[in-house]
Design an enzyme around this catalytic site. Structure first.
Site, PDB file in Angstrom:
ATOM      1  CG  ASP A  46      -1.763   1.252   1.319  1.00  0.00           C
ATOM      2  OD1 ASP A  46      -2.800   1.288   0.645  1.00  0.00           O
ATOM      3  OD2 ASP A  46      -1.377   2.193   2.047  1.00  0.00           O
ATOM      4  CE1 TYR A  51       1.031   7.631   2.674  1.00  0.00           C
ATOM      5  CE2 TYR A  51       1.318   5.380   1.932  1.00  0.00           C
ATOM      6  CZ  TYR A  51       0.591   6.324   2.616  1.00  0.00           C
ATOM      7  OH  TYR A  51      -0.568   5.969   3.237  1.00  0.00           O
ATOM      8  CE  LYS A  76      -3.634   4.861   0.791  1.00  0.00           C
ATOM      9  NZ  LYS A  76      -2.190   4.518   0.777  1.00  0.00           N
ATOM     10  CG  HIS A 109      -4.287   9.890   0.694  1.00  0.00           C
ATOM     11  ND1 HIS A 109      -2.936   9.830   0.451  1.00  0.00           N
ATOM     12  CD2 HIS A 109      -4.424   9.388   1.924  1.00  0.00           C
ATOM     13  CE1 HIS A 109      -2.309   9.311   1.488  1.00  0.00           C
ATOM     14  NE2 HIS A 109      -3.189   9.040   2.399  1.00  0.00           N
TER      15      HIS A 109
END
Length: 275
Positions: A46, A51, A76, A109
Protein backbone atom coordinates in the site's frame (compact mmCIF):
# COMPACT_ATOMS: atom_id res chain seq x y z
CA UNK A 1 -11.92 -21.46 6.27
CA UNK A 2 -8.65 -20.69 8.03
CA UNK A 3 -6.65 -17.65 7.02
CA UNK A 4 -3.13 -17.62 5.63
CA UNK A 5 -0.79 -15.08 4.07
CA UNK A 6 -2.07 -16.23 0.67
CA UNK A 7 -5.73 -15.69 1.61
CA UNK A 8 -7.56 -12.99 -0.32
CA UNK A 9 -10.85 -11.16 -0.29
CA UNK A 10 -12.80 -11.05 -3.54
CA UNK A 11 -13.48 -7.46 -4.57
CA UNK A 12 -16.71 -6.44 -6.32
CA UNK A 13 -14.63 -5.97 -9.48
CA UNK A 14 -13.80 -9.69 -9.42
CA UNK A 15 -10.14 -9.22 -8.48
CA UNK A 16 -8.63 -10.71 -5.34
CA UNK A 17 -6.97 -8.54 -2.70
CA UNK A 18 -4.65 -10.29 -0.21
CA UNK A 19 -5.98 -10.00 3.34
CA UNK A 20 -2.73 -8.54 4.69
CA UNK A 21 -0.70 -5.74 3.12
CA UNK A 22 2.55 -3.91 3.77
CA UNK A 23 2.18 -0.21 4.52
CA UNK A 24 5.02 2.07 3.39
CA UNK A 25 3.98 5.43 4.87
CA UNK A 26 6.92 7.62 6.01
CA UNK A 27 9.39 5.19 4.47
CA UNK A 28 11.12 6.93 1.56
CA UNK A 29 13.65 4.11 1.30
CA UNK A 30 11.06 1.35 1.41
CA UNK A 31 12.82 -0.97 -1.04
CA UNK A 32 14.37 -3.29 1.60
CA UNK A 33 11.07 -3.61 3.46
CA UNK A 34 9.20 -4.36 0.23
CA UNK A 35 11.76 -6.96 -0.80
CA UNK A 36 11.64 -8.60 2.63
CA UNK A 37 7.85 -8.67 2.50
CA UNK A 38 7.70 -10.16 -0.99
CA UNK A 39 10.35 -12.74 -0.12
CA UNK A 40 8.36 -13.74 2.96
CA UNK A 41 5.12 -14.18 1.00
CA UNK A 42 3.36 -10.82 1.15
CA UNK A 43 1.60 -10.01 -2.12
CA UNK A 44 0.06 -6.64 -1.21
CA UNK A 45 1.78 -3.25 -0.86
CA UNK A 46 0.00 0.00 0.00
CA UNK A 47 1.62 3.23 -1.23
CA UNK A 48 0.43 6.75 -2.07
CA UNK A 49 1.57 9.82 -3.96
CA UNK A 50 1.99 11.56 -0.60
CA UNK A 51 4.52 8.94 0.50
CA UNK A 52 6.98 9.80 -2.30
CA UNK A 53 7.98 6.18 -2.72
CA UNK A 54 5.98 4.88 -5.69
CA UNK A 55 9.18 4.53 -7.72
CA UNK A 56 10.88 2.61 -4.90
CA UNK A 57 7.94 0.20 -4.65
CA UNK A 58 8.00 -0.37 -8.40
CA UNK A 59 11.73 -1.03 -8.36
CA UNK A 60 11.39 -3.51 -5.49
CA UNK A 61 8.63 -5.38 -7.31
CA UNK A 62 10.86 -5.77 -10.38
CA UNK A 63 13.85 -6.81 -8.29
CA UNK A 64 11.83 -9.35 -6.29
CA UNK A 65 11.35 -11.69 -9.22
CA UNK A 66 7.68 -12.11 -8.29
CA UNK A 67 5.49 -11.63 -11.36
CA UNK A 68 3.74 -8.27 -11.40
CA UNK A 69 0.34 -9.89 -11.81
CA UNK A 70 0.78 -11.73 -8.51
CA UNK A 71 1.23 -8.53 -6.47
CA UNK A 72 -1.58 -6.19 -5.44
CA UNK A 73 -0.39 -2.57 -5.57
CA UNK A 74 -2.31 0.42 -4.20
CA UNK A 75 -1.72 4.14 -4.51
CA UNK A 76 -3.74 7.25 -3.68
CA UNK A 77 -4.28 10.80 -4.94
CA UNK A 78 -4.06 13.55 -2.32
CA UNK A 79 -6.68 16.30 -1.95
CA UNK A 80 -4.55 19.09 -3.42
CA UNK A 81 -4.56 17.19 -6.74
CA UNK A 82 -8.32 16.68 -6.86
CA UNK A 83 -10.34 17.82 -9.84
CA UNK A 84 -11.01 15.84 -13.01
CA UNK A 85 -8.04 16.67 -15.24
CA UNK A 86 -5.56 17.01 -12.37
CA UNK A 87 -6.54 13.60 -11.01
CA UNK A 88 -6.10 12.00 -14.44
CA UNK A 89 -2.63 13.56 -14.59
CA UNK A 90 -1.87 12.24 -11.12
CA UNK A 91 -2.88 8.70 -12.14
CA UNK A 92 -0.64 8.83 -15.22
CA UNK A 93 2.22 10.18 -13.12
CA UNK A 94 1.76 7.40 -10.56
CA UNK A 95 1.92 4.79 -13.30
CA UNK A 96 5.08 6.40 -14.64
CA UNK A 97 6.69 6.46 -11.20
CA UNK A 98 5.86 2.83 -10.50
CA UNK A 99 6.84 1.77 -13.99
CA UNK A 100 3.56 -0.14 -14.31
CA UNK A 101 0.83 -0.05 -16.94
CA UNK A 102 -1.95 -0.54 -14.38
CA UNK A 103 -2.57 -0.34 -10.64
CA UNK A 104 -4.67 -2.84 -8.72
CA UNK A 105 -6.28 -0.21 -6.50
CA UNK A 106 -6.34 3.58 -6.57
CA UNK A 107 -7.91 5.63 -3.81
CA UNK A 108 -8.96 9.20 -3.17
CA UNK A 109 -6.66 9.78 -0.19
CA UNK A 110 -8.97 12.09 1.77
CA UNK A 111 -12.20 14.08 1.45
CA UNK A 112 -10.50 17.38 2.32
CA UNK A 113 -10.89 19.00 -1.11
CA UNK A 114 -14.64 19.62 -0.71
CA UNK A 115 -17.62 17.99 -2.41
CA UNK A 116 -17.20 19.40 -5.92
CA UNK A 117 -13.50 18.59 -6.24
CA UNK A 118 -13.72 15.13 -4.75
CA UNK A 119 -16.62 14.21 -7.05
CA UNK A 120 -14.56 15.38 -10.04
CA UNK A 121 -11.68 13.27 -8.76
CA UNK A 122 -13.99 10.27 -8.39
CA UNK A 123 -15.23 10.69 -11.99
CA UNK A 124 -11.58 10.66 -13.09
CA UNK A 125 -10.96 7.41 -11.23
CA UNK A 126 -14.06 5.88 -12.85
CA UNK A 127 -12.83 6.86 -16.32
CA UNK A 128 -9.27 5.68 -15.64
CA UNK A 129 -10.72 2.34 -14.58
CA UNK A 130 -12.70 2.14 -17.83
CA UNK A 131 -9.46 2.88 -19.70
CA UNK A 132 -7.75 -0.10 -18.04
CA UNK A 133 -5.29 1.97 -15.99
CA UNK A 134 -6.90 1.03 -12.68
CA UNK A 135 -8.44 -2.32 -11.82
CA UNK A 136 -10.30 -1.26 -8.69
CA UNK A 137 -11.10 2.16 -7.26
CA UNK A 138 -11.95 3.35 -3.80
CA UNK A 139 -11.61 6.03 -1.16
CA UNK A 140 -9.75 6.67 2.07
CA UNK A 141 -10.76 8.55 5.21
CA UNK A 142 -14.32 8.78 3.88
CA UNK A 143 -17.25 9.04 6.24
CA UNK A 144 -20.75 7.86 5.37
CA UNK A 145 -21.83 11.20 3.92
CA UNK A 146 -18.83 11.29 1.56
CA UNK A 147 -19.69 7.89 0.11
CA UNK A 148 -23.38 8.74 -0.07
CA UNK A 149 -22.66 11.80 -2.20
CA UNK A 150 -21.10 9.44 -4.77
CA UNK A 151 -24.31 7.39 -4.80
CA UNK A 152 -26.44 10.53 -5.02
CA UNK A 153 -24.41 11.70 -8.03
CA UNK A 154 -25.37 8.48 -9.83
CA UNK A 155 -21.79 7.22 -9.97
CA UNK A 156 -20.50 3.74 -9.27
CA UNK A 157 -19.77 3.10 -5.63
CA UNK A 158 -16.24 2.66 -4.26
CA UNK A 159 -15.13 -0.91 -3.63
CA UNK A 160 -12.76 -0.01 -0.77
CA UNK A 161 -12.63 2.52 2.07
CA UNK A 162 -9.29 2.73 3.88
CA UNK A 163 -9.58 4.32 7.32
CA UNK A 164 -7.70 4.47 10.60
CA UNK A 165 -8.74 1.30 12.41
CA UNK A 166 -7.42 -0.31 15.58
CA UNK A 167 -8.88 -1.25 18.97
CA UNK A 168 -8.79 2.33 20.27
CA UNK A 169 -10.42 3.88 17.16
CA UNK A 170 -12.88 1.41 15.65
CA UNK A 171 -14.94 3.81 13.47
CA UNK A 172 -17.98 1.63 14.08
CA UNK A 173 -20.62 3.65 12.11
CA UNK A 174 -18.35 3.82 9.04
CA UNK A 175 -17.50 0.12 9.26
CA UNK A 176 -21.15 -0.88 9.65
CA UNK A 177 -22.13 1.25 6.66
CA UNK A 178 -19.35 -0.21 4.50
CA UNK A 179 -20.24 -3.77 5.42
CA UNK A 180 -23.89 -3.16 4.51
CA UNK A 181 -22.91 -1.62 1.16
CA UNK A 182 -20.31 -4.17 0.06
CA UNK A 183 -17.38 -1.78 0.56
CA UNK A 184 -14.23 -3.56 1.74
CA UNK A 185 -12.64 -1.91 4.79
CA UNK A 186 -8.86 -1.52 4.88
CA UNK A 187 -7.23 -0.65 8.22
CA UNK A 188 -4.35 1.79 8.40
CA UNK A 189 -2.42 2.36 11.63
CA UNK A 190 -3.40 -1.17 12.76
CA UNK A 191 -0.32 -1.22 15.02
CA UNK A 192 -1.24 2.06 16.79
CA UNK A 193 2.21 3.34 15.80
CA UNK A 194 3.93 1.12 18.32
CA UNK A 195 2.00 2.18 21.41
CA UNK A 196 1.98 -1.31 22.90
CA UNK A 197 1.76 -0.49 26.61
CA UNK A 198 -1.94 -1.21 27.05
CA UNK A 199 -2.29 -3.84 29.81
CA UNK A 200 -5.23 -5.61 28.16
CA UNK A 201 -3.29 -6.09 24.93
CA UNK A 202 -0.18 -7.16 26.83
CA UNK A 203 -2.14 -9.72 28.82
CA UNK A 204 -3.83 -11.17 25.74
CA UNK A 205 -0.55 -11.28 23.82
CA UNK A 206 1.01 -13.26 26.66
CA UNK A 207 -1.92 -15.70 26.60
CA UNK A 208 -1.09 -16.64 23.00
CA UNK A 209 2.71 -16.36 23.28
CA UNK A 210 2.61 -13.55 20.73
CA UNK A 211 3.63 -9.92 20.80
CA UNK A 212 1.15 -7.05 20.91
CA UNK A 213 1.69 -6.19 17.24
CA UNK A 214 0.70 -9.70 16.21
CA UNK A 215 -2.42 -9.57 18.37
CA UNK A 216 -3.39 -6.25 16.80
CA UNK A 217 -3.00 -7.62 13.26
CA UNK A 218 -4.90 -10.79 14.16
CA UNK A 219 -7.72 -8.79 15.77
CA UNK A 220 -8.05 -6.74 12.58
CA UNK A 221 -8.18 -9.85 10.41
CA UNK A 222 -10.79 -11.49 12.61
CA UNK A 223 -12.90 -8.35 12.47
CA UNK A 224 -12.93 -8.76 8.68
CA UNK A 225 -10.66 -5.82 7.90
CA UNK A 226 -7.64 -5.79 5.58
CA UNK A 227 -4.83 -4.47 7.83
CA UNK A 228 -1.80 -2.66 6.43
CA UNK A 229 0.92 -2.88 9.10
CA UNK A 230 3.99 -0.77 8.38
CA UNK A 231 7.61 -1.36 9.32
CA UNK A 232 10.95 -0.48 7.79
CA UNK A 233 12.69 -3.33 9.63
CA UNK A 234 12.90 -6.70 7.93
CA UNK A 235 12.40 -8.69 11.14
CA UNK A 236 9.25 -6.73 11.99
CA UNK A 237 7.88 -7.09 8.47
CA UNK A 238 8.21 -10.85 8.89
CA UNK A 239 6.88 -11.06 12.45
CA UNK A 240 3.87 -8.85 11.66
CA UNK A 241 2.72 -11.55 9.26
CA UNK A 242 3.24 -14.38 11.76
CA UNK A 243 -0.41 -14.27 12.73
CA UNK A 244 -1.96 -17.25 11.01
CA UNK A 245 -1.14 -19.95 13.57
CA UNK A 246 -3.50 -18.78 16.30
CA UNK A 247 -7.08 -17.56 16.72
CA UNK A 248 -8.13 -15.00 19.31
CA UNK A 249 -11.03 -16.36 21.33
CA UNK A 250 -14.44 -14.70 21.30
CA UNK A 251 -13.92 -13.66 24.93
CA UNK A 252 -10.58 -12.02 24.19
CA UNK A 253 -11.94 -10.39 21.02
CA UNK A 254 -14.73 -8.89 23.12
CA UNK A 255 -12.21 -7.56 25.65
CA UNK A 256 -10.18 -5.93 22.86
CA UNK A 257 -13.37 -4.52 21.33
CA UNK A 258 -14.02 -2.86 24.68
CA UNK A 259 -10.92 -0.66 24.28
CA UNK A 260 -12.66 1.56 21.72
CA UNK A 261 -12.51 5.29 22.53
CA UNK A 262 -14.18 6.44 19.34
CA UNK A 263 -12.62 9.40 17.60
CA UNK A 264 -10.72 10.24 20.80
CA UNK A 265 -8.70 7.10 20.18
CA UNK A 266 -7.36 8.25 16.82
CA UNK A 267 -3.58 8.55 16.57
CA UNK A 268 -3.44 9.83 12.99
CA UNK A 269 -5.07 12.72 11.11
CA UNK A 270 -8.35 10.78 10.61
CA UNK A 271 -10.11 13.50 8.51
CA UNK A 272 -13.43 11.62 8.33
CA UNK A 273 -15.43 14.67 9.47
CA UNK A 274 -14.34 16.93 6.58
CA UNK A 275 -17.10 19.02 5.02
Amino acid sequence: MSLSLTSAVRLPTGYDMPVLGLGVYQNDDCGPACLAALKHGYRHIDSARLYNNEAEVGKAVRESGVPRNEIFITSKVMHHEHGYESTLRAIDNSLERFGFDYLDLYLIHSPLSGKAKRLEAWKALVDAKKAGKLRTIGVSNYNIKHIEEIREAGLEMPDVNQVELHPFCQQKPIVEYCEKNNVIVQAYCPLVRGKFDNPVLQKIAKNYSKDVAQVLVRWSLQRGFVPLPKSSKRERVVSNADVFDFVISAEDMSEIDGLDRGKDGAISWNPVDAD
